[in-house]
Design a protein around this motif. Structure first.
Motif, PDB file in Angstrom:
ATOM      1  N   TRP A 148       0.866  -1.175   0.000  1.00  0.00           N
ATOM      2  CA  TRP A 148       0.000   0.000   0.000  1.00  0.00           C
ATOM      3  C   TRP A 148       0.901   1.223   0.000  1.00  0.00           C
ATOM      4  CZ3 TRP A 148      -5.440  -0.445   0.264  1.00  0.00           C
ATOM      5  CH2 TRP A 148      -6.124   0.776   0.226  1.00  0.00           C
ATOM      6  N   ARG A 149       0.848   1.949  -1.113  1.00  0.00           N
ATOM      7  CA  ARG A 149       1.726   3.108  -1.319  1.00  0.00           C
ATOM      8  C   ARG A 149       3.184   2.732  -1.049  1.00  0.00           C
ATOM      9  NH1 ARG A 149      -1.161   7.787  -2.580  1.00  0.00           N
ATOM     10  NH2 ARG A 149      -3.288   7.870  -1.807  1.00  0.00           N
TER      11      ARG A 149
ATOM     12  N   ALA B 241      -2.605   0.499  -4.067  1.00  0.00           N
ATOM     13  CA  ALA B 241      -2.027  -0.756  -3.576  1.00  0.00           C
ATOM     14  C   ALA B 241      -1.912  -1.781  -4.687  1.00  0.00           C
ATOM     15  CB  ALA B 241      -2.885  -1.323  -2.442  1.00  0.00           C
TER      16      ALA B 241
ATOM     17  N   SER C  73      -6.388  -2.479   9.593  1.00  0.00           N
ATOM     18  CA  SER C  73      -5.994  -1.720   8.397  1.00  0.00           C
ATOM     19  C   SER C  73      -6.831  -0.465   8.185  1.00  0.00           C
ATOM     20  CB  SER C  73      -6.122  -2.632   7.170  1.00  0.00           C
ATOM     21  OG  SER C  73      -5.401  -3.813   7.347  1.00  0.00           O
TER      22      SER C  73
ATOM     23  N   LEU D 156      -5.551   2.350   6.078  1.00  0.00           N
ATOM     24  CA  LEU D 156      -5.594   2.132   4.629  1.00  0.00           C
ATOM     25  C   LEU D 156      -6.988   2.452   4.092  1.00  0.00           C
ATOM     26  CD1 LEU D 156      -3.606  -1.228   4.425  1.00  0.00           C
ATOM     27  CD2 LEU D 156      -2.745   1.128   4.518  1.00  0.00           C
TER      28      LEU D 156
END
Length: 117
Positions: free
Chosen positions: A30-31, A58, A104, A107
């Motif tokens: 993710w990133r 992602a 998460s 996110l």
């Protein structure tokens, strides 16, 4: 999806580390940072980046897109294959642990913020 964009099961993609529809935890970037997210037969996205401005948030470890935002006309479309919104109860049902040691939600918030801003 804009243009010739398509979606399909991540589990059927070459190099997938999860190959069943059973609830589990999937690693992804993710990133650019390795994270683990609740997963149950989530999608992968083969996006037409020429048809719409695209921000990939992602990718799965095999490089397939796991989460992205695309600009469409006057709005945006957010898409995500795994479940960053999953709370502890989702993990408890299947006796799963997140190797990150946390949920998460950050996110999920990143996805929503990217979609709305």
């Amino acid at each position: 999806l804009p243009g010739s964009g398509q979606t399909d099961q991540y589990i059927t993609s070459k190099g997938a580390v999860v190959t069943t529809e059973i609830d589990t935890v999937v690693p992804l970037y993710w990133r650019g940072k390795l994270r683990h997210v609740y997963f149950q037969d989530g999608a992968r996205f083969d996006l037409d980046k020429k048809a719409a401005k695209t921000e990939v948030l992602a990718t799965y470890t095999n490089g397939k897109i796991a989460a992205a935002v695309q600009h469409v006309d006057q709005g945006r479309v957010g898409m995500v294959g795994p479940h960053p919104e999953a709370d502890q109860s989702w993990f408890d049902i299947y006796k799963l642990k997140n190797p990150d040691g946390k949920m998460s939600f950050d996110l999920f918030h990143d996805l929503v913020n990217t979609l709305m801003n």
